[in-house]
Write an enzyme that holds these catalytic residues in place. Structure first.
Site, short mmCIF file in Angstrom:
data_model
loop_
_atom_site.label_atom_id
_atom_site.label_comp_id
_atom_site.label_asym_id
_atom_site.label_seq_id
_atom_site.Cartn_x
_atom_site.Cartn_y
_atom_site.Cartn_z
N LYS A 180 0.84 -1.21 0.00
CA LYS A 180 0.00 0.00 0.00
C LYS A 180 0.87 1.25 0.00
O LYS A 180 0.69 2.15 -0.80
CB LYS A 180 -0.91 0.04 1.24
CG LYS A 180 -1.99 -1.01 1.25
CD LYS A 180 -2.88 -0.89 2.47
CE LYS A 180 -2.16 -1.18 3.77
NZ LYS A 180 -1.66 -2.55 3.91
N THR A 181 1.80 1.28 0.94
CA THR A 181 2.64 2.47 1.05
C THR A 181 3.49 2.60 -0.21
O THR A 181 3.68 3.70 -0.74
CB THR A 181 3.50 2.38 2.33
OG1 THR A 181 2.62 2.20 3.43
CG2 THR A 181 4.32 3.63 2.53
N ASP A 238 -2.54 7.76 3.62
CA ASP A 238 -2.14 6.40 4.01
C ASP A 238 -2.85 6.03 5.32
O ASP A 238 -3.25 6.92 6.07
CB ASP A 238 -0.61 6.36 4.22
CG ASP A 238 -0.05 4.94 4.11
OD1 ASP A 238 -0.83 3.98 3.99
OD2 ASP A 238 1.19 4.79 4.14
N GLU A 239 -3.03 4.75 5.58
CA GLU A 239 -3.57 4.26 6.85
C GLU A 239 -4.95 4.84 7.18
O GLU A 239 -5.20 5.25 8.32
CB GLU A 239 -2.60 4.57 8.00
CG GLU A 239 -1.14 4.19 7.74
CD GLU A 239 -0.77 2.82 8.26
OE1 GLU A 239 -1.65 2.06 8.68
OE2 GLU A 239 0.43 2.50 8.21
N GLN A 299 -6.05 -3.73 10.33
CA GLN A 299 -5.02 -3.06 11.13
C GLN A 299 -5.53 -1.79 11.81
O GLN A 299 -4.75 -0.88 12.10
CB GLN A 299 -3.83 -2.72 10.24
CG GLN A 299 -3.14 -3.94 9.68
CD GLN A 299 -1.90 -3.56 8.89
OE1 GLN A 299 -0.90 -3.11 9.44
NE2 GLN A 299 -1.96 -3.71 7.59
N ARG A 337 4.69 -7.49 11.10
CA ARG A 337 5.88 -6.62 10.93
C ARG A 337 7.09 -7.45 10.52
O ARG A 337 8.08 -6.93 10.03
CB ARG A 337 6.23 -5.87 12.23
CG ARG A 337 5.19 -4.93 12.79
CD ARG A 337 4.67 -3.96 11.80
NE ARG A 337 3.44 -4.43 11.21
CZ ARG A 337 2.94 -3.98 10.05
NH1 ARG A 337 3.58 -3.08 9.36
NH2 ARG A 337 1.82 -4.45 9.56
P1 ATP Z 1 1.43 -2.20 5.98
O1 ATP Z 1 -0.01 -2.61 5.93
O2 ATP Z 1 2.17 -2.99 6.98
O3 ATP Z 1 1.60 -0.73 6.07
P2 ATP Z 1 1.91 -2.01 3.13
O4 ATP Z 1 0.73 -2.59 2.45
O5 ATP Z 1 1.98 -0.53 3.19
O6 ATP Z 1 2.07 -2.67 4.56
P3 ATP Z 1 4.54 -1.85 1.99
O7 ATP Z 1 5.23 -1.45 3.23
O8 ATP Z 1 4.28 -0.85 0.93
O9 ATP Z 1 3.17 -2.59 2.40
O10 ATP Z 1 5.28 -3.08 1.32
C1 ATP Z 1 5.72 -4.21 2.08
C2 ATP Z 1 7.00 -4.77 1.51
O11 ATP Z 1 6.76 -5.44 0.28
C3 ATP Z 1 8.03 -3.71 1.23
O12 ATP Z 1 9.29 -4.20 1.57
C4 ATP Z 1 7.88 -3.49 -0.27
O13 ATP Z 1 9.07 -3.00 -0.84
C5 ATP Z 1 7.57 -4.89 -0.75
N1 ATP Z 1 6.78 -4.92 -2.01
C6 ATP Z 1 5.65 -4.24 -2.27
N2 ATP Z 1 5.18 -4.55 -3.51
C7 ATP Z 1 6.05 -5.45 -4.04
C8 ATP Z 1 6.11 -6.17 -5.29
N3 ATP Z 1 5.20 -5.99 -6.27
N4 ATP Z 1 7.14 -7.03 -5.45
C9 ATP Z 1 8.06 -7.22 -4.49
N5 ATP Z 1 8.05 -6.59 -3.30
C10 ATP Z 1 7.07 -5.71 -3.07
MG MG Z 2 2.05 0.81 4.84
#
Ligand code: ATP
Ligand code: MG
Length: 627
Positions: A35-36, A215-216, A246, A588
């Site tokens: 997402k981020t 975000d969030e 979350q 995490r």
């Molecule tokens: P959270 O809900 O914990 O905030 P998030 O959905 O925001 O998580 P990110 O932090 O953006 O997730 O990504 C999680 C991890 O996965 C990061 O290390 C990111 O670089 C990696 N990632 C995201 N998309 C891909 C992808 N398409 N291929 C490989 N790695 C990825």
């Molecule tokens: Mg995030």
């Protein structure tokens, strides 16, 4: 720039979300689904496709995240990425209010009151009405997050106690106004009020920021969502991401139903789903799933594992006491370090701040470096607050808390009584502090008058200097020409003097990043997290603070009933929020997860037997190795 290149490495769902530029959108996803990353890439993509970065506004949950996002955008897009606005809701509202505060009868040089200072005011008011200050604080904050003024709140109450609380709320607001300060909730409240009362201001803001991204969003309060609704304005370009699994801030006014019902607010909302976790091993993803599926109040989600690595089973360890737990953690940390995991990729997560104590002690004894994430924030340390109080007073001559603090360091022999006299005089005559002190009829003793005269001379001297000097030079001047530094050395000679000296040196270097003192003190009020340190240290943090972060190896401690879930969680809703918190904690981890259960815990000074956390029992047993 080849804009398609920015999308490399993203999956189809992520690409689709990134390419959504106009109109409202919500991207929901599980933890670690990118997402981020989508928010960041989308921003880069928009700028690369010609969107003016100064028209983009991104909101984040912490200032640390804001800085990281900005850096990552600049990294790909170059210097023009600096024109982007990224910040927490609070910092964005502060920016807006600084420009328009006079419309709300506030001096545009208002400052943000520190929590400790607002606590002092609440204590006084609490005494007057015989209300516990924490109850008052909580009630005021709740009214503000529901966007209710004291007058509106008063219409809904009937008991005398509730009336007292609302009178206390009114008095608190009056006092803040008199000192020309706002608290954190006021920043949002007043910004929304500004938008509602002055459509012309809102129109200006809407033409400045035409693309909003948040975000969030699962942790939005009603006030947050009102704010973002106004920010999205007639452009209606709002891009939100969140994960209802979350949502962990219900206890302070967040409401995940806001995210689940966004379509009511934005009828043409486009929804994207991302279901692949790229962060964690299959084992960790499955542990998260086996816990969260026990909640009833949520959407069902398909979650799959993107890394294709099964990974090690999680280690679950039962120990006798919290001391044994600390020893065991140290042993595991040493093993992981030998395996090549750097300390900074290891995090110890706990339900409550005080639980870090045993772990800290054990780490110290073993000379393992650690960092408490969100411990006493740099800007909240006594010596930093002392120095900044002088600067605050230069910016806002009504700030009585800053006056009280600065006039007492070094000690100038101004007692409580004299301070009360000055405060009352300011209040009765609606004067700022310096003007009040200069009046003949203020009724101060000659000794106090003399001391205050000298103090005012110092402040005036600083004020003159501030016309020519940079913020970091101003800090040096405060240290020297106010007599602070000499006093400081004496005051703290047996109390971490060296560390405090380092903090002051650090403050001088931090100040170099700001163009004026106004910006510096704003940042000091808003930046509630620890400054970034590149040191290789084990990270210690609460589960709440861990949101959005990731570590190679995660240790979760004190997994006992009463602690996790907290004994305070009594209703079904509370327990479900605790379960989401547990979900946040386990997700995490990228590769290694350790969970600990000490059978005996210190409760109210006594060692008591405690039951194993129900959340451990919910995990499929073939995902765990038990020790
Ligand atoms: P959270 O809900 O914990 O905030 P998030 O959905 O925001 O998580 P990110 O932090 O953006 O997730 O990504 C999680 C991890 O996965 C990061 O290390 C990111 O670089 C990696 N990632 C995201 N998309 C891909 C992808 N398409 N291929 C490989 N790695 C990825
Ligand atoms: Mg995030």
């Amino acid at each position: 720039m080849n804009t398609e290149k920015l999308l490399e490495g993203l999956n189809d769902g992520q690409r689709e979300a990134v390419k959504h530029i106009k109109g409202p959108a919500l991207t929901t996803a599980t933890a670690g689904a990118g997402k981020t990353r989508v928010v960041i890439t989308r921003t880069q993509y928009m700028i690369a496709n010609g969107v003016d970065p100064s028209t983009i506004l991104l909101t984040t949950f912490t200032n640390k995240a804001a800085n990281e996002i900005k850096e990552r955008v600049i990294d790909k897009i170059g210097e023009k990425g600096k024109l982007l606005t990224v910040g927490t809701y609070h910092s964005i509202c502060y920016k807006i209010l600084r420009q328009y505060a006079t419309k709300l009868d506030f001096n545009k040089h208002f400052t943000i009151i520190d929590e400790s200072d607002s606590d002092k005011i609440l204590k006084e008011i609490g005494k007057k009405y015989s209300i516990d200050p924490d109850t008052l604080k909580q009630a005021i904050s709740e009214y503000k997050t529901q966007y209710k003024t004291p007058q509106q709140a008063m219409q809904e109450v009937d008991t005398e106690k509730q009336k007292d609380i609302i009178n206390g709320y009114q008095e608190y607001q009056d006092e803040l106004k008199r000192q020309m300060v706002m608290d954190f909730d006021d920043l949002l409240f007043n910004c929304v009020k500004l938008f509602e009362l002055f459509p012309d201001v809102l129109a200006e803001i809407n033409s400045r920021w035409q693309y909003i991204s948040c975000d969030e969003v699962q942790d939005s309060s009603h006030l947050d969502s009102r704010l973002t609704y106004y920010l999205s304005g007639p452009n209606n370009n709002i891009f939100m991401v969140g994960d209802d699994y979350q949502a962990i801030y219900g206890f302070r006014g967040s409401d995940m139903s806001i995210m689940l019902n966004l379509k009511a607010t934005y009828p043409n909302l486009k929804i994207y789903n991302l279901g692949i976790n790229y962060r964690s091993t299959d084992t960790i993803v499955n542990i998260g799933k086996s816990i969260i599926k026990n909640n009833t109040q949520q959407m069902d989600k398909e979650v799959s594992c993107g890394r294709g690595v099964e990974g090690m089973k999680a280690v679950f360890t039962t120990v006798k006491s919290q001391q044994d737990q600390a020893k065991k953690i140290v042993a595991y940390i040493k093993t992981m370090k030998k395996k090549g995991v750097p300390y900074k990729e290891m995090a110890v997560l706990y339900r409550n701040n005080f639980l870090s104590r045993n772990i800290e002690k054990a780490l110290m004894e073993n000379q393992i470096k650690y960092k408490i994430y969100g411990g006493i924030p740099f800007f909240n340390r006594a010596e930093i607050q002392d120095v900044l109080s002088y600067l605050k007073l230069l910016v806002n001559p009504y700030d009585f808390q800053a006056f009280k603090r600065s006039v007492a360091c070094p000690k100038r022999g101004i007692g409580e009584k004299a301070l009360d006299t000055i405060e009352n005089y300011c209040r009765d005559n609606n004067l700022n502090i310096r003007t009040a002190i200069a009046k003949d009829d203020i009724g101060l003793k000659p000794k106090a008058k003399k001391a205050l005269k000298e103090y005012v001379e110092v402040i005036e001297h600083l004020e003159n200097l501030s016309m020519q000097l940079e913020p970091h030079e101003m800090i040096q001047q405060v240290l020297l020409c106010t007599g602070y530094y000499a006093w400081f050395q004496e005051q703290y000679k047996n109390d971490n003097l060296q560390e405090r000296e380092e903090n002051l040196t650090e403050l001088v270097s931090v100040a170099k990043e700001y163009i004026n003192i106004d910006e510096l003190i704003t940042q000091a009020s808003l930046y509630k997290e620890e400054l970034e340190e590149e040191e290789d240290a084990v990270q210690l943090l609460t589960m709440h603070k861990s949101k959005g972060l990731e570590f190679k190896c995660v240790f979760i401690i004190d997994l006992a009933e009463g602690c996790m879930p907290s004994f305070r969680a009594t209703s079904v809703q509370d327990i479900e929020e605790e379960r989401r918190l547990m979900f946040v904690a386990v997700t995490r981890a990228k590769d290694y997860l350790f969970m600990m259960y000490p059978q005996n815990q210190q409760i109210g000074g006594q060692n008591k037997y405690v039951q194993i956390s129900r959340f451990i029992k919910e995990i499929d047993s073939d995902l765990l190795t038990r020790f």
